[in-house]
Design an enzyme around this catalytic site. Structure first.
Site, mmCIF file in Angstrom:
data_model
loop_
_atom_site.group_PDB
_atom_site.id
_atom_site.type_symbol
_atom_site.label_atom_id
_atom_site.label_comp_id
_atom_site.label_asym_id
_atom_site.label_seq_id
_atom_site.Cartn_x
_atom_site.Cartn_y
_atom_site.Cartn_z
ATOM 1 N N ARG A 50 -2.193 -14.347 -2.712
ATOM 2 C CA ARG A 50 -1.219 -13.789 -1.758
ATOM 3 C C ARG A 50 0.130 -13.626 -2.453
ATOM 4 O O ARG A 50 0.858 -12.661 -2.225
ATOM 5 C CB ARG A 50 -1.073 -14.674 -0.504
ATOM 6 C CG ARG A 50 0.074 -14.226 0.395
ATOM 7 C CD ARG A 50 0.056 -14.769 1.808
ATOM 8 N NE ARG A 50 -0.378 -16.146 1.912
ATOM 9 C CZ ARG A 50 0.345 -17.206 1.584
ATOM 10 N NH1 ARG A 50 1.573 -17.062 1.101
ATOM 11 N NH2 ARG A 50 -0.138 -18.430 1.703
ATOM 12 N N TYR A 102 7.541 8.518 12.661
ATOM 13 C CA TYR A 102 6.103 8.286 12.872
ATOM 14 C C TYR A 102 5.898 7.357 14.087
ATOM 15 O O TYR A 102 6.625 6.369 14.248
ATOM 16 C CB TYR A 102 5.496 7.675 11.600
ATOM 17 C CG TYR A 102 4.120 7.127 11.815
ATOM 18 C CD1 TYR A 102 3.070 7.974 12.172
ATOM 19 C CD2 TYR A 102 3.852 5.770 11.713
ATOM 20 C CE1 TYR A 102 1.800 7.472 12.409
ATOM 21 C CE2 TYR A 102 2.589 5.260 11.928
ATOM 22 C CZ TYR A 102 1.565 6.117 12.288
ATOM 23 O OH TYR A 102 0.318 5.612 12.537
ATOM 24 N N ASP A 174 11.069 6.695 4.314
ATOM 25 C CA ASP A 174 9.600 6.818 4.343
ATOM 26 C C ASP A 174 9.261 8.096 3.589
ATOM 27 O O ASP A 174 9.556 9.201 4.039
ATOM 28 C CB ASP A 174 9.113 6.865 5.806
ATOM 29 C CG ASP A 174 7.589 6.928 5.916
ATOM 30 O OD1 ASP A 174 6.951 7.448 4.986
ATOM 31 O OD2 ASP A 174 7.055 6.470 6.940
ATOM 32 N N LYS A 199 -2.325 7.921 2.559
ATOM 33 C CA LYS A 199 -2.239 9.383 2.597
ATOM 34 C C LYS A 199 -2.364 9.963 1.177
ATOM 35 O O LYS A 199 -3.325 9.677 0.498
ATOM 36 C CB LYS A 199 -0.933 9.774 3.298
ATOM 37 C CG LYS A 199 -0.733 9.030 4.643
ATOM 38 C CD LYS A 199 -1.733 9.438 5.673
ATOM 39 C CE LYS A 199 -1.916 8.507 6.851
ATOM 40 N NZ LYS A 199 -0.854 7.715 7.351
HETATM 41 C C1 LIG Z 1 4.970 9.044 7.777
HETATM 42 C C2 LIG Z 1 4.088 7.858 8.015
HETATM 43 N N1 LIG Z 1 4.584 6.638 7.811
HETATM 44 C C3 LIG Z 1 3.831 5.546 8.015
HETATM 45 C C4 LIG Z 1 2.532 5.623 8.483
HETATM 46 C C5 LIG Z 1 1.734 4.377 8.717
HETATM 47 O O1 LIG Z 1 0.830 4.158 7.686
HETATM 48 P P1 LIG Z 1 -0.580 3.407 7.839
HETATM 49 O O2 LIG Z 1 -1.416 4.211 8.772
HETATM 50 O O3 LIG Z 1 -1.095 3.349 6.446
HETATM 51 O O4 LIG Z 1 -0.289 2.061 8.406
HETATM 52 C C6 LIG Z 1 1.985 6.888 8.703
HETATM 53 C C7 LIG Z 1 0.595 7.011 9.189
HETATM 54 O O5 LIG Z 1 0.163 8.050 9.626
HETATM 55 C C8 LIG Z 1 2.784 8.040 8.466
HETATM 56 O O6 LIG Z 1 2.307 9.274 8.673
#
Ligand SMILES: Cc1ncc(COP(=O)(O)O)c(C=O)c1O
Length: 394
Positions: A50, A102, A174, A199
């Site tokens: 961890r 998001y 992000d 992604k």
């Molecule tokens: C722009 C963005 N940030 C964060 C996330 C969250 O990521 P995760 O689904 O890997 O937890 C997503 C998921 O679709 C996203 O599109």
């Protein structure tokens, strides 16, 4: 690794290219949860997975280098990375968050952080005056997502980071939609970069993972402490899958982005489409901001049909893209933000932000653009035929 190599080359040639013990050209997957210590007085670098694991560490070092940061962190999901970063703040703090963030980040801010006494203000971050006005005496963070999800609004990272610095607050970005191949927020003044590595970075719809990168040592130490305390670390198999995905990032991104440009132009000439949202179209309101801060518009675009009924028929007739949550994969993915990524947002709030019931988000994969356009064309034809039939029988 030398900065003189281009990004494409650096995706492959980094310090983890060859395993020093065996010469293997793939990072070994170290499953051990614990590590034997040879002396009571001197513990080795690794003690418990961890806290630090060599496979995860390799990914953390690779993403730190690609983002131009000093330290990277790998988490069990994008949301785990984002939530852990939010734990840097305390009761009584205030954060300013990009408006069409998001859905999962929206839920974290509005349903979790509020219970811990962390206040928030949502702001359209394309409006720099509004960003500055939202800053209060207890503001600690400007949280940016650009291009935003799902309306592809572009915020000026450099200008926002400048405002943040003036007020002594952090800027987090992000960077999921762009990846470091197209945009490197730390070079534009941001303090922390976040990714859903689920992604484009992993790229094959087969891993859930999150990453964070910082430049500043103190922030890095704080985030490390939180990663170890909260414990939402990435497993080693998934870390390996993300590293493998990163090797092909530039070729995948180039192909998907080229196709996205073609599809956006095709869609904008369709009378049945109300709006196309894509920062690669010259009429996009922040087209020049995007060009100034990123090396391309990316491979995600959104478009709006007349209403939910047309959208339903369109989806039913579409053959190539998968109809699913997520984005950034080898296969094209079409999703319905109102019922998927933004289902956590109350309906009136969602509509106020322009996320209508006719809005679809397309993540363009590696299929031939011509085949995708042909598929879209036949799906539109079917929608129009069914609409004409309905009109006729009225
Ligand atoms: C722009 C963005 N940030 C964060 C996330 C969250 O990521 P995760 O689904 O890997 O937890 C997503 C998921 O679709 C996203 O599109």
């Amino acid at each position: 690794m030398s900065d003189s190599y281009t990004f494409d080359t650096r995706l492959l040639h980094n310090k983890h290219k060859i395993d020093p013990t065996t010469g293997g050209v793939s990072v070994p997957i170290q499953h051990a949860s614990t590590f034997h210590q040879h002396s009571v007085d001197h513990f080795g670098k690794y003690d418990y997975s961890r806290s630090l694991n060599p496979t995860r560490e390799a990914l953390e070092e690779i993403i730190a280098e690609l983002e131009g940061g000093t330290r990277g962190f790998a988490f069990s999901s994008g949301m785990a990375a984002i939530s852990t970063a939010f734990l840097l703040f305390s009761q009584g703090d205030h954060i300013v968050v990009t408006e069409d963030v998001y859905g999962g980040s929206y839920r974290m801010v509005t349903q979790v952080l509020n219970r811990f006494g962390i206040e928030h203000t949502f702001v359209d971050m394309t409006d720099l005056d509004a960003v500055e006005k939202a800053i209060k005496h207890n503001t600690k963070l400007l949280y940016v997502e650009t291009p935003s999800n799902p309306l592809l609004k572009v915020s000026d990272i450099q200008a926002i980071s400048k405002i943040a610095k003036k007020h002594g607050v952090y800027t987090f970005v992000d960077n999921t939609f762009m990846t470091p191949y197209l945009q490197r927020p730390l070079e534009l003044g941001a303090d922390l970069v976040l990714h859903s590595a689920t992604k484009f970075l992993s790229g094959h719809s087969d891993t859930v993972a999150g990453l964070a990168v910082v430049k500043n040592e103190d922030l890095g130490n704080k985030l490390y402490s939180l990663q170890n305390s909260f414990g939402a670390i990435l497993g080693v198999q998934d870390a390996w899958l993300v590293m493998r995905g990163i090797k092909t990032l530039s070729v995948r991104m180039n192909q998907s982005q080229d196709s996205a440009v073609k599809i956006a132009h095709f869609l904008k000439n369709k009378p049945s489409i109300k709006n196309v949202y894509y920062p690669g179209l010259s009429e996009h309101p922040q087209y020049h901001v995007q060009r100034g801060q990123a090396e391309g518009p990316g491979a995600v675009l959104s478009f709006e049909l007349e209403n939910a009924e047309q959208l339903k028929r369109f989806i039913e007739n579409l053959k190539l893209p998968v109809f699913a949550v997520s984005l950034g994969a080898v296969e094209s993915i079409i999703s319905y933000p109102a019922k998927m990524s933004h289902a956590a947002m109350p309906e009136d709030e969602r509509k106020r932000r322009g996320i209508s019931d006719g809005l679809l988000r397309l993540s363009v994969g590696l299929e031939n653009a011509h085949d995708l356009i042909k598929d879209f064309e036949q799906a539109f034809l079917s929608v129009n035929k069914q609409s004409a039939y309905k009109e006729g029988i009225r």
